[in-house]
Every structure is written in structure tokens, then in C-alpha cells.
Design a protein around this motif. Structure first.
Motif, PDB file in Angstrom:
ATOM      1  N   SER A 122      11.004   4.441   3.853  1.00  0.00           N
ATOM      2  CA  SER A 122      11.351   4.102   5.131  1.00  0.00           C
ATOM      3  C   SER A 122      10.578   4.360   6.245  1.00  0.00           C
ATOM      4  N   GLU A 123       9.778   5.557   5.888  1.00  0.00           N
ATOM      5  CA  GLU A 123       8.807   5.986   7.096  1.00  0.00           C
ATOM      6  C   GLU A 123       7.910   5.055   7.346  1.00  0.00           C
ATOM      7  N   ALA A 124       7.570   4.202   6.469  1.00  0.00           N
ATOM      8  CA  ALA A 124       6.218   3.478   6.682  1.00  0.00           C
ATOM      9  C   ALA A 124       6.808   1.919   7.037  1.00  0.00           C
ATOM     10  N   GLU A 125       8.155   1.723   7.501  1.00  0.00           N
ATOM     11  CA  GLU A 125       8.649   0.416   7.693  1.00  0.00           C
ATOM     12  C   GLU A 125       8.121  -0.159   8.922  1.00  0.00           C
ATOM     13  N   GLY A 126       7.956  -1.624   9.076  1.00  0.00           N
ATOM     14  CA  GLY A 126       7.494  -2.045  10.317  1.00  0.00           C
ATOM     15  C   GLY A 126       5.988  -2.518  10.355  1.00  0.00           C
ATOM     16  N   GLU A 127       5.336  -1.820   9.363  1.00  0.00           N
ATOM     17  CA  GLU A 127       3.859  -2.280   9.402  1.00  0.00           C
ATOM     18  C   GLU A 127       3.529  -3.732   9.226  1.00  0.00           C
ATOM     19  N   ILE A 128       3.985  -4.152   8.165  1.00  0.00           N
ATOM     20  CA  ILE A 128       3.849  -5.647   7.688  1.00  0.00           C
ATOM     21  C   ILE A 128       5.319  -6.351   7.158  1.00  0.00           C
ATOM     22  N   ASP A 129       4.973  -7.484   6.679  1.00  0.00           N
ATOM     23  CA  ASP A 129       6.340  -8.045   6.505  1.00  0.00           C
ATOM     24  C   ASP A 129       6.538  -7.669   5.111  1.00  0.00           C
ATOM     25  N   GLY A 130       7.474  -6.555   4.955  1.00  0.00           N
ATOM     26  CA  GLY A 130       7.710  -5.945   3.591  1.00  0.00           C
ATOM     27  C   GLY A 130       8.328  -6.890   2.703  1.00  0.00           C
ATOM     28  N   LYS A 131       9.302  -7.195   3.171  1.00  0.00           N
ATOM     29  CA  LYS A 131      10.011  -8.275   1.900  1.00  0.00           C
ATOM     30  C   LYS A 131       9.129  -9.374   1.370  1.00  0.00           C
ATOM     31  N   ARG A 132       8.324  -9.829   2.286  1.00  0.00           N
ATOM     32  CA  ARG A 132       7.731 -11.022   1.552  1.00  0.00           C
ATOM     33  C   ARG A 132       6.454 -10.331   0.336  1.00  0.00           C
ATOM     34  N   MET A 133       6.233  -9.332   1.067  1.00  0.00           N
ATOM     35  CA  MET A 133       5.094  -8.502   0.190  1.00  0.00           C
ATOM     36  C   MET A 133       5.562  -8.139  -1.179  1.00  0.00           C
ATOM     37  N   ARG A 134       6.833  -7.340  -0.984  1.00  0.00           N
ATOM     38  CA  ARG A 134       7.491  -6.697  -2.189  1.00  0.00           C
ATOM     39  C   ARG A 134       7.766  -8.155  -3.142  1.00  0.00           C
ATOM     40  N   ASN A 135       8.136  -9.243  -2.797  1.00  0.00           N
ATOM     41  CA  ASN A 135       8.359 -10.394  -3.426  1.00  0.00           C
ATOM     42  C   ASN A 135       7.226 -10.857  -4.039  1.00  0.00           C
ATOM     43  N   ARG A 136       5.885 -10.865  -3.174  1.00  0.00           N
ATOM     44  CA  ARG A 136       4.690 -11.283  -3.896  1.00  0.00           C
ATOM     45  C   ARG A 136       4.272 -10.336  -5.034  1.00  0.00           C
ATOM     46  N   TRP A 432      -5.192  -2.381  -2.454  1.00  0.00           N
ATOM     47  CA  TRP A 432      -4.293  -1.266  -2.416  1.00  0.00           C
ATOM     48  C   TRP A 432      -4.816   0.065  -1.876  1.00  0.00           C
ATOM     49  N   GLU A 433      -3.976   0.478  -0.915  1.00  0.00           N
ATOM     50  CA  GLU A 433      -4.398   1.855  -0.562  1.00  0.00           C
ATOM     51  C   GLU A 433      -3.146   2.826  -0.581  1.00  0.00           C
ATOM     52  N   LEU A 434      -3.558   4.179  -0.367  1.00  0.00           N
ATOM     53  CA  LEU A 434      -2.530   5.070  -0.620  1.00  0.00           C
ATOM     54  C   LEU A 434      -1.811   5.218   1.068  1.00  0.00           C
ATOM     55  N   PRO A 435      -0.421   5.463   0.841  1.00  0.00           N
ATOM     56  CA  PRO A 435       0.188   5.519   2.161  1.00  0.00           C
ATOM     57  C   PRO A 435      -0.104   6.855   3.080  1.00  0.00           C
ATOM     58  N   PHE A 436       0.346   6.880   4.280  1.00  0.00           N
ATOM     59  CA  PHE A 436       0.409   7.958   5.186  1.00  0.00           C
ATOM     60  C   PHE A 436      -0.973   8.488   5.323  1.00  0.00           C
ATOM     61  N   THR A 452       8.705   9.584 -23.094  1.00  0.00           N
ATOM     62  CA  THR A 452       7.513   9.090 -22.670  1.00  0.00           C
ATOM     63  C   THR A 452       6.831  10.037 -21.555  1.00  0.00           C
ATOM     64  N   ILE A 453       5.792   9.844 -20.934  1.00  0.00           N
ATOM     65  CA  ILE A 453       5.510  10.862 -19.877  1.00  0.00           C
ATOM     66  C   ILE A 453       5.107  10.015 -18.595  1.00  0.00           C
ATOM     67  N   PRO A 454       5.906   9.720 -18.074  1.00  0.00           N
ATOM     68  CA  PRO A 454       5.985   9.110 -16.666  1.00  0.00           C
ATOM     69  C   PRO A 454       5.320   9.957 -15.562  1.00  0.00           C
ATOM     70  N   ARG A 455       4.798   9.300 -14.482  1.00  0.00           N
ATOM     71  CA  ARG A 455       4.394  10.394 -13.489  1.00  0.00           C
ATOM     72  C   ARG A 455       5.749  11.118 -12.933  1.00  0.00           C
ATOM     73  N   THR A 456       5.541  12.274 -12.408  1.00  0.00           N
ATOM     74  CA  THR A 456       6.659  13.220 -12.043  1.00  0.00           C
ATOM     75  C   THR A 456       7.175  12.576 -10.533  1.00  0.00           C
ATOM     76  N   THR A 457       6.144  11.981  -9.624  1.00  0.00           N
ATOM     77  CA  THR A 457       6.680  11.146  -8.476  1.00  0.00           C
ATOM     78  C   THR A 457       6.286   9.827  -8.799  1.00  0.00           C
ATOM     79  N   HIS A 458       7.169   8.877  -8.024  1.00  0.00           N
ATOM     80  CA  HIS A 458       6.664   7.580  -8.200  1.00  0.00           C
ATOM     81  C   HIS A 458       5.392   7.387  -7.396  1.00  0.00           C
ATOM     82  N   LEU A 459       4.553   6.483  -7.853  1.00  0.00           N
ATOM     83  CA  LEU A 459       3.517   6.030  -7.048  1.00  0.00           C
ATOM     84  C   LEU A 459       3.791   5.096  -6.006  1.00  0.00           C
ATOM     85  N   LEU A 460       3.293   5.347  -4.745  1.00  0.00           N
ATOM     86  CA  LEU A 460       3.689   4.638  -3.494  1.00  0.00           C
ATOM     87  C   LEU A 460       2.271   4.283  -3.346  1.00  0.00           C
ATOM     88  N   ALA A 461       2.181   3.020  -2.826  1.00  0.00           N
ATOM     89  CA  ALA A 461       0.753   2.224  -2.567  1.00  0.00           C
ATOM     90  C   ALA A 461       1.077   1.105  -1.591  1.00  0.00           C
TER      91      ALA A 461
END
Ligand code: HEM
Length: 476
Positions: A122-136, A432-436, A452-461
Motif C-alpha cells: 500500500s505504500e507504493a499506491e498511486g504510481e501507475i494504474d495498479g489494477k490494470r497492471m495486476r491483471n496483465r 521489472w524493478e525493485l520497489p522503494f 519446499t523452500i520458498p522465499r522467507t519474504t515474498h518478492l515485491l517487484a
């Protein structure tokens, strides 16, 4: 008083046994001393694959431990893995009985991870049209994962939609955070926990699949598009004895058994692939030059940036093959495979391995063995696969992310193809780029141990759509 004396006697006997465990008739593999009752469990700590690697450096590639009361042999070299999974394949083809419970107990705390991720999102909200991007992004990923749904349980893509919807609905209920901009590449990692909560809708979905199959009229004609699949085969054994040689036919295959098998297949197929995809994307974000090289290869194979990747184009992407292999070498999804159990007493390399001994193959340690992979074994370097034809499907014991032999993964080919397809879509359709403002060196690459061995923290990109408007309008 008698009880106290008895207690002291038991304690003394336990100490004597502990100090003199050697049975001269049967030489067991070397290993650390086990404590009464807990055996070596206390030694495993949070990252057993790493601890076992360190112990193997001291005791050797065939090592004996006691995990609680369970006698266990840990295998940590390609040569030893070949002996267990090929030479004596049949002798080690059983699975432990407790496996189901272990599998179920996995991933406590997953919910916390998802919640924390949402706050960050939620910190990064508002930069681009998120919903559309997520759908893509979901579309690009689904394009590959849909195939898996169809092939595993014959449910034409809807399975993926259904599972994604379950995740999203659950997610949205909690924080109403619909328009997140940073895409969380977790896909369906929390599914096992949610499965518990969502037993009813899952049951409905499985019933739906079964009814669909029962209502389909199959044409025996070989050219017919409607072919029998895995679920049809299971249904053909419905209410029949599981073991035809068993005289009283006590165990018959019920509808619930079939649903459980379907769910296992779905679990085995999805969680593994998504965890692997997340690691591939993490390594690509950590190594921008590899990302660029891969984008270049895919663009060339696809013929430009005006269309998405088609399945048949994947075979013209050798670098993609190397990138996925290199990721699975460093992060084999199931680091200790799935435990095997010996069916007979066996002697291997002079060591006596009793019937019902648990066998753990440390595929994680084998993939990072500097003897095999040179001094840069810990480094992500896809080019190491360039001029060798290292097989990923279990024929080459230097690299066994899917196991090998009769208990090797039956979905290996599908899993490998799916990872490549989804990664190709994500990398081709987006930059793709890393946030913040995070630099690639700051990206946390820690893993959490489980089946399984998932990442400890989810990948945000953060994705930026890179195809032409024409390609986008074809898809929306
Ligand atoms: C990246 C994808 C995948 C990875 C890394 C993976 C890995 C593995 C591994 C390491 C094992 C245990 C092998 C052993 O103990 O020797 C296994 C078993 C299994 N896998 Fe996969 N798998 C993947 C995808 C799939 C898919 C797509 C399916 C189903 C279509 C599947 C179904 C199974 C099943 C049913 C077993 C149990 C086999 C048995 O006990 O005989 N897996 N997998």
C-alpha cells in the motif's frame, strides 16, 4: 522408591547404549551421536538442509542420524544418490507413513507474511494504474499456469482462475486493498493454509471437476479432441478394490480418495512451480545483465515486442533453459526431496541399512557441491550450463531437483515447461524493478525450510509493460 530405582536403571542403560552403540555384525554409516529419545533432532535447527550439508562435510555423503526414534540415512553426494535412487531404487521406494501430517503441518505463519506484504504494497499506491497492471501480470502468468490445471485435473484453465480468485477474495476481505501497484509475486503460495479454511469451496470445485468428467462422452476415435485424462482413469477405478489381491477387499477407492489424490496432484503441481518461478524472478532482479540477455533472447525468438510468447517458441530459448536450471540448482524446490523408506535390509558401500530406515537425499547440498560445480558453486551463473547437456529429469545425479527413479517426480516435464513458459511471459511482457529504490544487492534472498523452500519474504517487484499497444489490445 521402586519407581525411582527403575528410572535410574533405565537412565543408566540408555547412557550405556548411547556410549556403545556399535553393533559389530552390522556397520551403520557414520554420524553424530544421538541423544536418548530425541536422537539428533536438536541438531537440525531452522535450516536442516544447511545443517545436514555441514554434518555431511564431517561424516561423509552417507550419514546416519536418528530423528527422534526414526533411523535416518542422509545422502549428500551425486555418487551416493545414484546408489540409492538408481542402483537400489526398488529397495528405497517406500514413503514414510507420517508424511501427510508433516505436509499438513507446513507453513505456519504464512498468513503473517501475506499481511506484512500488503502493508508494504500500500505504500507504493498511486504510481501507475495498479489494477490494470495486476491483471496483465496475472494474465501473463495464467497463460502458462492454465496449462497445468488442464493437464493435472482436466479443468480447462478454470482451476487457475478459481484458485487465484480464492486467494484474491480472501486477501481483499482482509484489507480491501484492490489496486496495489507493486505486484506481489506470491501467486498461490499461501494455498495450503487457505485450503484448510476453504475446504467447502474446494470440495465443490473438485465435485464439479468429477461431474464434468462423468458427464463427458468420450469418442474412442484417436483423433477426437476429447481424450481421457488422469481423472477419468481414477474414476474408472471408483468403488473398486485398491488391491485386487486382497481377499476381503476391505479397501476400495472411494470418491473422497479420488478427491484427495486430485488435491495432492494440484498441491504438488502448483506450490512447486510457483516457488520456483519466484526464485527465478528474484535471481533475475538480482542480476540485471542476465535479465537483459534473457529478454533479448525471448524477443528474438518471438519475433519482436508486438506479441506474447507462444508455447512452441520456448524450445528456441536455450538461455531461458539455463536460467531455470541454474535457479533449480541453487534452490531445488524440495531441498531434501520427499523422504524415502527402505523396504528391505540393504548393504551399500559396506554400510548396513535396516528395513524401514528413512532416507533423506540432500538435493540442495548436491546442487551446491564445489567438487561438482567448481569453486563458484554458490554463485548464480546460468552460463555454467552452456556447453554441457546436464539432464534435469533425474538421469544426471549432479542435479536432481525432481528426484530420480521410480519415486521421481511424475510431473517433472510439465513442471519444468511451466516454469519456463511463465518466466518467459513475465520477462517478455514486462520490465521489472525493485520497489522503494532498493538496489539488487539489498534484495533478501533467504529461504524458509519446509517440504519446499520458498522465499522467507515474498518478492515485491514493479512491472512496466513493454509490449506494443497492439499486443496489449489483443489480450485485454
Ligand atoms: C517445479 C515443479 C516441480 C518440482 C520441482 C517437483 C519436485 C518433486 C520432487 C523433488 C519430488 C520427490 C521425488 C523423490 O522423492 O525422489 C516430487 C514428487 C512428486 N511430484 Fe513433483 N515437482 C514439480 C511439479 C510437479 C507437477 C506439475 C506434478 C503433477 C502434475 C507433480 C506431482 C508429483 C507427485 C504426484 C509426486 C510424488 C511421487 C511419488 O511419491 O511417487 N510434481 N516432485
Amino acid at each position: 522408591m521402586v519407581a525411582i530405582l527403575l528410572g535410574i536403571l533405565v537412565f543408566i542403560v540408555a547412557i550405556i547404549v548411547w556410549l556403545h552403540p556399535k553393533d559389530n555384525r552390522h556397520k551403520v554409516p557414520p554420524g553424530p551421536k544421538a541423544l536418548p529419545l530425541i536422537g539428533n533432532l536438536h541438531m537440525l535447527r531452522k535450516q536442516p538442509h544447511r545443517t545436514l550439508q555441514a554434518l555431511a562435510a564431517k561424516y561423509g555423503p552417507i550419514m546416519f542420524l536418528k530423528l527422534g526414534q526414526v533411523p535416518t540415512v542422509v545422502v549428500s553426494s551425486p555418487e551416493a544418490a545414484e546408489l540409492f535412487l538408481k542402483t537400489h531404487d526398488l529397495d528405497f521406494a517406500n514413503r514414510p507413513k507420517f508424511q501427510l501430517e508433516l505436509w499438513r503441518g507446513e507453513k505456519k505463519g504464512q498468513r503473517d507474511v501475506v499481511t506484512r506484504t500488503n502493508e508494504e504494497v500500500s505504500e507504493a499506491e498511486g504510481e501507475i494504474d495498479g489494477k490494470r497492471m495486476r491483471n496483465r501480470v496475472a494474465m501473463a502468468a495464467k497463460f502458462g499456469m492454465g496449462e497445468e490445471g488442464r493437464m493435472v485435473v482436466g479443468w480447462d484453465g478454470n482451476l487457475v482462475k478459481f484458485l487465484l480468485r480464492m486467494l484474491r477474495d480472501d486477501h481483499d476481505h482482509d484489507d480491501n486493498n484492490n489496486d496495489d501497484v507493486v505486484v506481489v509475486i506470491y501467486m498461490d503460495k499461501g494455498i495450503r493454509k487457505k485450503v484448510h479454511k476453504l475446504r467447502k469451496p474446494i470440495n465443490e470445485a473438485l465435485e464439479h471437476i468429477i461431474e464434468d468428467h462423468q458427464n463427458t462422452n468420450y469418442d474412442d476415435d484417436d483423433d477426437s479432441p476429447q481424450k481421457k485424462d488422469f481423472v477419468d482413469i481414477l474414476l474408472s477405478f471408483l468403488d473398486q478394490p485398491m488391491d485386487p489381491d486382497e481377499e476381503q477387499h476391505k479397501h476400495v477407492l472411494t470418491r473422497n480418495d479420488i478427491k484427495a489424490i486430485m488435491m495432492d496432484m494440484i498441491g504438488a503441481a502448483y506450490e512447486t512451480s510457483t516457488s520456483a518461478i519466484e526464485w527465478v524472478m528474484s535471481e533475475l532482479l538480482k542480476h540485471p545483465s542476465v535479465m537483459k540477455k534473457l529478454q533479448h533472447e525471448i524477443q528474438h525468438a518471438v519475433g519482436g515486442i508486438n506479441k506474447e510468447v507462444e508455447e512452441n517458441e520456448i524450445e528456441n530459448m536455450p538461455y531461458l533453459d539455463m536460467v531455470v536450471k541454474e535457479t533449480l540448482r541453487l534452490y531445488p524446490v524440495a531441498p531434501l526431496l520427499v523422504p524415502h523408506v527402505s523396504r528391505n535390509d540393504v548393504v551399500i558401500e559396506g554400510y548396513y541399512i535396516k528395513r524401514n530406515t528413512q532416507i533423506i537425499i540432500n538435493a540442495w547440498a548436491i546442487g551446491r557441491d564445489p567438487r561438482v560445480w567448481s569453486e563458484n558453486a554458490e554463485k548464480f551463473y546460468p552460463e555454467r550450463f552452456e556447453h554441457n547437456n546436464v539432464d534435469i529429469l533425474g538421469r544426471d545425479f549432479r542435479f536432481i531437483p525432481f528426484g530420480s527413479g521410480r519415486r521421481g517426480c511424475p510431473g517433472a516435464q510439465l513442471g519444468f515447461a511451466t516454469i519456463k513458459f511463465v518466466v518467459a511471459q513475465l520477462v517478455h511482457c514486462f520490465n521489472w524493478e525493485l520497489p522503494f529504490g532498493m538496489s539488487c544487492d539489498e534484495l533478501d534472498m533467504n529461504e524458509t525450510f519446509g517440504i519446499t523452500i520458498p522465499r522467507t519474504t515474498h518478492l515485491l517487484a514493479i512491472p512496466t509493460f513493454r509490449l506494443t499497444a497492439e499486443a496489449a489490445s489483443n489480450k485485454e
